[in-house]
Motif scaffolding. Structure first.
Motif, PDB file in Angstrom:
ATOM      1  N   TRP A 286      31.721  20.270  21.182  1.00 29.07           N
ATOM      2  CA  TRP A 286      32.722  20.386  22.248  1.00 29.07           C
ATOM      3  C   TRP A 286      33.025  21.847  22.546  1.00 29.07           C
TER       4      TRP A 286
ATOM      5  N   LEU B 115      30.502  11.683  31.116  1.00 32.02           N
ATOM      6  CA  LEU B 115      31.173  11.788  29.820  1.00 32.02           C
ATOM      7  C   LEU B 115      30.617  10.785  28.819  1.00 32.02           C
ATOM      8  N   GLU B 116      30.253   9.608  29.286  1.00 27.58           N
ATOM      9  CA  GLU B 116      29.704   8.606  28.382  1.00 27.58           C
ATOM     10  C   GLU B 116      28.395   9.093  27.761  1.00 27.58           C
TER      11      GLU B 116
ATOM     12  N   TRP C 238      27.624  12.287  27.483  1.00 26.83           N
ATOM     13  CA  TRP C 238      28.051  13.414  26.636  1.00 26.83           C
ATOM     14  C   TRP C 238      28.477  12.901  25.260  1.00 26.83           C
ATOM     15  N   ARG C 239      29.240  11.808  25.227  1.00 22.44           N
ATOM     16  CA  ARG C 239      29.712  11.265  23.945  1.00 22.44           C
ATOM     17  C   ARG C 239      28.546  10.899  23.025  1.00 22.44           C
ATOM     18  N   ARG C 240      27.459  10.443  23.610  1.00 27.81           N
ATOM     19  CA  ARG C 240      26.321  10.006  22.802  1.00 27.81           C
ATOM     20  C   ARG C 240      25.552  11.175  22.195  1.00 27.81           C
TER      21      ARG C 240
ATOM     22  N   ALA D 132      27.427  13.840  21.278  1.00 26.89           N
ATOM     23  CA  ALA D 132      28.500  14.608  20.648  1.00 26.89           C
ATOM     24  C   ALA D 132      28.284  14.758  19.147  1.00 26.89           C
TER      25      ALA D 132
ATOM     26  N   LEU E 115      32.591  13.843  17.195  1.00 21.12           N
ATOM     27  CA  LEU E 115      33.529  12.742  17.383  1.00 21.12           C
ATOM     28  C   LEU E 115      33.564  11.867  16.125  1.00 21.12           C
TER      29      LEU E 115
ATOM     30  N   ASP F 160      38.201  11.578  20.460  1.00 23.60           N
ATOM     31  CA  ASP F 160      37.483  11.288  21.705  1.00 23.60           C
ATOM     32  C   ASP F 160      37.688  12.454  22.663  1.00 23.60           C
ATOM     33  N   VAL F 161      37.029  12.375  23.811  1.00 28.34           N
ATOM     34  CA  VAL F 161      37.343  13.275  24.914  1.00 28.34           C
ATOM     35  C   VAL F 161      38.060  12.465  25.990  1.00 28.34           C
TER      36      VAL F 161
ATOM     37  N   LEU G 195      39.697  17.565  24.408  1.00 27.47           N
ATOM     38  CA  LEU G 195      39.394  16.916  23.132  1.00 27.47           C
ATOM     39  C   LEU G 195      40.674  16.356  22.531  1.00 27.47           C
TER      40      LEU G 195
END
Length: 299
Positions: free
Chosen positions: A149, A240-241, A243-245, A247, A250, A269-270, A276
């Motif tokens: 992040w 963002l979804e 991005w989360r994968r 990350a 997290l 989470d973001v 963040l």
């Protein structure tokens, strides 16, 4: 990784839907012959974008900073999608005023001019757009990246690329945004400054082969254009979804370093604006908008 949201791709990029889905779901296995045809003509030959890299490209042997030069040229009217490249930078810079070492032949140093019709408070979201685009580019090269992040790119926990976004505009308008990217490409560990040898990585070391810079930049410009257009169409949550994968932190315990001090907690989470969300040891949630976040080492 999940399938890419191909139904969201801009119409002019329909022919790339299968290509983009494969980039996001599984790394590719093709290994082109190394040639490094790194020139303006070489980059534009076969480039699949509609805008990025199709207009002006400025190529410097050495320069203070591609972002500084891009800002100067954009102020004089350089159009969106224009590209500034350098073989080396004497004063490359990253987030939080950190220096980015940029020796000749050691990496990819570039800036792209963006002219989004958005409010200034939305510009921070473009760092996530760029991070996803760069992470997907590396997957195409059989490298497994992570995102720290908000937009540092890591390989096995070591930093391989940084992204710097700089805005010029008023309180309620954006004149232009300069997107700067520095990517460690061909440097060996001993070529990094001693102070960062235990923190840095290069693409060639991770891939186990020499990478053609033209290949990287052509894939990167296509990825940037696709994700940027999704953003402009209001699909930031889909970005963002993805991005989360990628990350890195997290669910992990982190230390947040702020101007007024530091705190520790769990990166939950973001949020929808990219901030963040960190839960401290008392259960309170803190929204981190600006700061440096690092994973805590296991005790």
């Amino acid at each position: 990784m999940a399938d890419c949201p191909s139904s969201l791709l801009p119409n002019h990029l329909t022919i790339n839907r299968y290509y983009m889905c494969n980039l996001i779901s599984e790394p590719q296995t093709r290994r082109p012959k190394y040639r490094d045809s790194f020139s303006i003509e070489g980059i534009q030959a076969g480039l699949k974008t509609r805008l990025f890299g199709k207009g002006p490209i400025y190529f410097y042997e050495t320069i203070e900073s591609t972002n500084v030069e891009a800002k100067r040229l954009a102020g004089a009217g350089l159009p969106e999608g224009a590209l500034i490249l350098a073989e080396s930078q004497s004063r490359g810079k990253g987030r939080m005023e950190r220096r980015w070492a940029s020796p000749k032949g050691g990496g990819l140093y570039l800036s792209v001019v963006l002219r989004p019709d958005i409010m200034p408070q939305e510009v921070q979201k473009l760092t996530f757009v760029a991070a996803v685009a760069l992470a997907c580019t590396l997957r195409e090269l059989d490298v497994q990246p992570q995102i720290k992040w908000p937009n540092d790119i890591l390989i096995n926990g070591r930093k391989v690329a940084g992204i710097l976004m700089e805005l010029t505009g008023g309180s309620e308008s954006v004149d232009f945004v300069i997107l700067g990217i520095g990517l460690n490409l061909s440097r060996s560990m001993k070529e990094f400054p001693l102070s960062i040898q235990n923190q840095a990585a290069s693409v060639n070391m991770a891939a186990g082969r020499s990478i053609d810079r033209r290949e990287i930049i052509q894939v990167l410009l296509l990825q940037l254009e696709v994700w940027y257009e999704l953003f402009l169409r209001g699909s930031f949550e889909s970005i963002l979804e993805v991005w989360r994968r990628f990350a890195d932190m997290l669910g992990a315990r982190v230390r947040v370093i702020l101007s007024e001090g530091s705190m520790e907690g769990t990166a939950e989470d973001v949020a929808s604006d990219g901030s963040l969300m960190v839960r401290d040891d008392k259960g309170s949630i803190h929204r981190v908008i600006v700061g440096d976040v690092v994973r805590c080492r296991p005790v």
